[in-house]
Structure formats: C-alpha cells, structure tokens
Design a protein around this motif. Sequence first.
Motif, PDB file in Angstrom:
ATOM      1  N   LEU A 118      60.991  11.900  -1.036  1.00  0.00           N
ATOM      2  CA  LEU A 118      59.930  11.800  -0.039  1.00  0.00           C
ATOM      3  C   LEU A 118      59.452  12.800   0.584  1.00  0.00           C
ATOM      4  O   LEU A 118      58.420  13.328   0.754  1.00  0.00           O
ATOM      5  CB  LEU A 118      60.270  10.442   1.036  1.00  0.00           C
ATOM      6  CG  LEU A 118      59.079  10.158   2.082  1.00  0.00           C
ATOM      7  CD1 LEU A 118      57.810   9.775   1.028  1.00  0.00           C
ATOM      8  CD2 LEU A 118      59.689   9.046   2.929  1.00  0.00           C
ATOM      9  N   VAL A 119      60.390  13.446   1.145  1.00  0.00           N
ATOM     10  CA  VAL A 119      60.042  14.869   1.958  1.00  0.00           C
ATOM     11  C   VAL A 119      59.669  15.807   1.071  1.00  0.00           C
ATOM     12  O   VAL A 119      58.689  16.537   1.303  1.00  0.00           O
ATOM     13  CB  VAL A 119      61.579  15.413   2.915  1.00  0.00           C
ATOM     14  CG1 VAL A 119      61.373  16.780   3.300  1.00  0.00           C
ATOM     15  CG2 VAL A 119      61.701  14.440   3.851  1.00  0.00           C
ATOM     16  N   SER A 120      59.990  15.770  -0.140  1.00  0.00           N
ATOM     17  CA  SER A 120      59.611  17.068  -1.010  1.00  0.00           C
ATOM     18  C   SER A 120      58.101  16.661  -1.423  1.00  0.00           C
ATOM     19  O   SER A 120      56.994  17.386  -1.318  1.00  0.00           O
ATOM     20  CB  SER A 120      60.439  16.737  -2.191  1.00  0.00           C
ATOM     21  OG  SER A 120      59.778  17.806  -3.456  1.00  0.00           O
ATOM     22  N   ARG A 121      57.855  15.530  -1.762  1.00  0.00           N
ATOM     23  CA  ARG A 121      56.356  14.882  -1.902  1.00  0.00           C
ATOM     24  C   ARG A 121      55.505  15.042  -0.869  1.00  0.00           C
ATOM     25  O   ARG A 121      54.292  15.591  -1.345  1.00  0.00           O
ATOM     26  CB  ARG A 121      56.392  13.462  -2.384  1.00  0.00           C
ATOM     27  CG  ARG A 121      55.060  12.549  -2.566  1.00  0.00           C
ATOM     28  CD  ARG A 121      54.539  13.490  -4.086  1.00  0.00           C
ATOM     29  NE  ARG A 121      53.335  12.518  -4.412  1.00  0.00           N
ATOM     30  CZ  ARG A 121      52.254  13.244  -4.257  1.00  0.00           C
ATOM     31  NH1 ARG A 121      51.978  14.577  -4.101  1.00  0.00           N
ATOM     32  NH2 ARG A 121      51.021  12.469  -4.599  1.00  0.00           N
ATOM     33  N   LEU A 122      55.865  14.922   0.310  1.00  0.00           N
ATOM     34  CA  LEU A 122      54.759  15.057   1.335  1.00  0.00           C
ATOM     35  C   LEU A 122      54.892  16.402   1.817  1.00  0.00           C
ATOM     36  O   LEU A 122      53.533  16.883   2.178  1.00  0.00           O
ATOM     37  CB  LEU A 122      55.153  14.114   2.910  1.00  0.00           C
ATOM     38  CG  LEU A 122      55.530  12.601   2.550  1.00  0.00           C
ATOM     39  CD1 LEU A 122      56.346  12.136   3.810  1.00  0.00           C
ATOM     40  CD2 LEU A 122      54.236  11.999   2.455  1.00  0.00           C
ATOM     41  N   SER A 123      55.773  17.478   1.487  1.00  0.00           N
ATOM     42  CA  SER A 123      55.616  18.743   1.794  1.00  0.00           C
ATOM     43  C   SER A 123      54.687  19.369   0.723  1.00  0.00           C
ATOM     44  O   SER A 123      54.030  20.362   1.098  1.00  0.00           O
ATOM     45  CB  SER A 123      57.063  19.486   1.990  1.00  0.00           C
ATOM     46  OG  SER A 123      57.749  19.389   0.801  1.00  0.00           O
ATOM     47  N   SER A 124      54.743  18.827  -0.449  1.00  0.00           N
ATOM     48  CA  SER A 124      53.852  19.443  -1.592  1.00  0.00           C
ATOM     49  C   SER A 124      52.425  18.872  -1.402  1.00  0.00           C
ATOM     50  O   SER A 124      51.571  19.570  -2.150  1.00  0.00           O
ATOM     51  CB  SER A 124      54.476  19.050  -2.586  1.00  0.00           C
ATOM     52  OG  SER A 124      54.187  17.612  -3.247  1.00  0.00           O
ATOM     53  N   ALA A 125      52.254  18.068  -0.551  1.00  0.00           N
ATOM     54  CA  ALA A 125      50.633  17.372  -0.509  1.00  0.00           C
ATOM     55  C   ALA A 125      49.982  18.157   0.514  1.00  0.00           C
ATOM     56  O   ALA A 125      50.410  17.897   1.893  1.00  0.00           O
ATOM     57  CB  ALA A 125      50.817  15.900  -0.353  1.00  0.00           C
ATOM     58  N   THR A 126      48.957  18.946   0.462  1.00  0.00           N
ATOM     59  CA  THR A 126      48.389  19.728   1.321  1.00  0.00           C
ATOM     60  C   THR A 126      47.151  19.203   1.567  1.00  0.00           C
ATOM     61  O   THR A 126      46.397  18.223   0.943  1.00  0.00           O
ATOM     62  CB  THR A 126      48.395  21.292   1.107  1.00  0.00           C
ATOM     63  OG1 THR A 126      47.487  21.519   0.002  1.00  0.00           O
ATOM     64  CG2 THR A 126      49.719  21.773   0.536  1.00  0.00           C
ATOM     65  N   PHE A 127      46.295  19.784   2.435  1.00  0.00           N
ATOM     66  CA  PHE A 127      44.844  19.447   2.976  1.00  0.00           C
ATOM     67  C   PHE A 127      43.880  20.191   2.209  1.00  0.00           C
ATOM     68  O   PHE A 127      42.829  20.414   2.404  1.00  0.00           O
ATOM     69  CB  PHE A 127      44.838  19.278   4.332  1.00  0.00           C
ATOM     70  CG  PHE A 127      45.484  18.168   5.063  1.00  0.00           C
ATOM     71  CD1 PHE A 127      44.964  17.019   5.060  1.00  0.00           C
ATOM     72  CD2 PHE A 127      46.798  18.471   5.445  1.00  0.00           C
ATOM     73  CE1 PHE A 127      45.822  15.991   5.761  1.00  0.00           C
ATOM     74  CE2 PHE A 127      47.544  17.613   5.913  1.00  0.00           C
ATOM     75  CZ  PHE A 127      47.086  16.197   6.096  1.00  0.00           C
ATOM     76  N   ALA A 128      44.387  21.115   1.008  1.00  0.00           N
ATOM     77  CA  ALA A 128      43.385  21.834   0.398  1.00  0.00           C
ATOM     78  C   ALA A 128      42.244  21.068  -0.304  1.00  0.00           C
ATOM     79  O   ALA A 128      42.479  19.778  -0.459  1.00  0.00           O
ATOM     80  CB  ALA A 128      44.323  22.557  -0.986  1.00  0.00           C
ATOM     81  N   PRO A 129      41.163  21.764  -0.075  1.00  0.00           N
ATOM     82  CA  PRO A 129      39.861  20.798  -0.716  1.00  0.00           C
ATOM     83  C   PRO A 129      39.892  20.202  -1.913  1.00  0.00           C
ATOM     84  O   PRO A 129      39.435  19.126  -2.156  1.00  0.00           O
ATOM     85  CB  PRO A 129      38.817  21.929  -0.799  1.00  0.00           C
ATOM     86  CG  PRO A 129      39.412  23.105   0.088  1.00  0.00           C
ATOM     87  CD  PRO A 129      40.882  23.123   0.233  1.00  0.00           C
ATOM     88  N   GLU A 130      40.909  20.487  -2.839  1.00  0.00           N
ATOM     89  CA  GLU A 130      40.867  19.913  -4.066  1.00  0.00           C
ATOM     90  C   GLU A 130      41.615  18.793  -4.235  1.00  0.00           C
ATOM     91  O   GLU A 130      41.789  17.967  -5.029  1.00  0.00           O
ATOM     92  CB  GLU A 130      41.474  20.947  -5.166  1.00  0.00           C
ATOM     93  CG  GLU A 130      42.739  21.439  -4.887  1.00  0.00           C
ATOM     94  CD  GLU A 130      42.790  22.783  -4.113  1.00  0.00           C
ATOM     95  OE1 GLU A 130      43.922  23.548  -4.225  1.00  0.00           O
ATOM     96  OE2 GLU A 130      41.667  23.123  -3.635  1.00  0.00           O
ATOM     97  N   ASN A 131      42.477  18.543  -2.897  1.00  0.00           N
ATOM     98  CA  ASN A 131      43.288  17.517  -2.749  1.00  0.00           C
ATOM     99  C   ASN A 131      42.779  16.608  -1.789  1.00  0.00           C
ATOM    100  O   ASN A 131      43.413  15.289  -1.870  1.00  0.00           O
ATOM    101  CB  ASN A 131      44.707  17.923  -2.009  1.00  0.00           C
ATOM    102  CG  ASN A 131      45.679  19.041  -2.839  1.00  0.00           C
ATOM    103  OD1 ASN A 131      45.365  18.698  -4.220  1.00  0.00           O
ATOM    104  ND2 ASN A 131      46.258  19.715  -2.077  1.00  0.00           N
ATOM    105  N   ILE A 132      41.830  16.935  -1.294  1.00  0.00           N
ATOM    106  CA  ILE A 132      41.096  15.923  -0.249  1.00  0.00           C
ATOM    107  C   ILE A 132      39.805  15.796  -0.554  1.00  0.00           C
ATOM    108  O   ILE A 132      38.905  16.613  -0.608  1.00  0.00           O
ATOM    109  CB  ILE A 132      41.011  16.482   1.227  1.00  0.00           C
ATOM    110  CG1 ILE A 132      42.454  16.675   1.727  1.00  0.00           C
ATOM    111  CG2 ILE A 132      40.400  15.639   2.267  1.00  0.00           C
ATOM    112  CD1 ILE A 132      43.331  15.707   1.881  1.00  0.00           C
ATOM    113  N   HIS A 133      39.379  14.442  -0.910  1.00  0.00           N
ATOM    114  CA  HIS A 133      38.211  14.081  -1.371  1.00  0.00           C
ATOM    115  C   HIS A 133      37.214  13.382  -0.449  1.00  0.00           C
ATOM    116  O   HIS A 133      37.853  12.542   0.403  1.00  0.00           O
ATOM    117  CB  HIS A 133      38.157  13.262  -2.933  1.00  0.00           C
ATOM    118  CG  HIS A 133      38.692  14.030  -3.852  1.00  0.00           C
ATOM    119  ND1 HIS A 133      38.541  15.185  -4.675  1.00  0.00           N
ATOM    120  CD2 HIS A 133      40.278  13.796  -4.088  1.00  0.00           C
ATOM    121  CE1 HIS A 133      39.447  15.286  -5.490  1.00  0.00           C
ATOM    122  NE2 HIS A 133      40.318  14.580  -5.103  1.00  0.00           N
TER     123      HIS A 133
END
Length: 133
Positions: A118-133
């Motif tokens: 869970l920590v790994s998944r949450l730390s790899s998810a960023t707020f980069a424009p391609e990740n946030i729609h």
Amino acid sequence: MQITRQADYALRAVIFLSRLDDDQKASTSAIAEEQKIPPSFLAKIVSQLSLAGLIQTSRGARGGVSLARPPEKISVLDVIEAIDGPVMLNECAGSPENCTFGESCPLQQIWCDTRQELVSRLSSATFAPENIH
C-alpha cells in the motif's frame, strides 16, 4: 482501512492546486468552493500541508496558496501522511516487535507485506498532470 475525511479533503485541495499554472496561486475560498470543503476545515488542512512542505501560502492582495514543489514530486502518500501520519493497518504492521504473539503470529507477515504494498502504491501515485484528470 479508511483515510480520514481531512486527508480526503487535503488530496482534493492538492488536486486543485496541481491543475494551476506554475506561477498561479489560488485563494482558499476558491479551493473550498470548487472542492466542496468547509472553509474552516480547509484552513487547518492548508496549515498542515504547509508545515509538511507540500504547499506554500502568502498573504495579501497577491497572496494565495500554491504547491511548494512540482506536482510530479508530490505523492498521494505525502499528502495522506502530512494529515493522518504514517499509514498503518494495525499496530504490529508498523512495529512488528510490539506484536503480542511475536514471530509466531501467522498474520504478522501478511500485515507487514500488505502495508508495504500500500505504501509503495501510494508513494508512486503523484499529482503529475498525466495522472490527474
């Protein structure tokens, strides 16, 4: 496990800020209105995110709130931990030595592995424009 409402609101606030241009700032009232966050609750969240170094605030006519670093350098984990503290599934996953059953516990490794995933998944998810729609 469920994150707190405060952490959810903090994530929404960071999403809002991640969509701004680099030189742009937002008022807390604009964030609160668009993200449907109670303004008094948002004030506390902004303070915590600022203390964590995730956002910066400035007062005055040209003041407002903005991200303290590029959105691709801020993870979902950063925001959650700034508000809720370390992600924990249970006590022994965070401190295996505190487990009542010690190394003989059949669940300890499951909790530790699940927490790490869970920590790994949450730390790899960023707020980069391609990740946030």
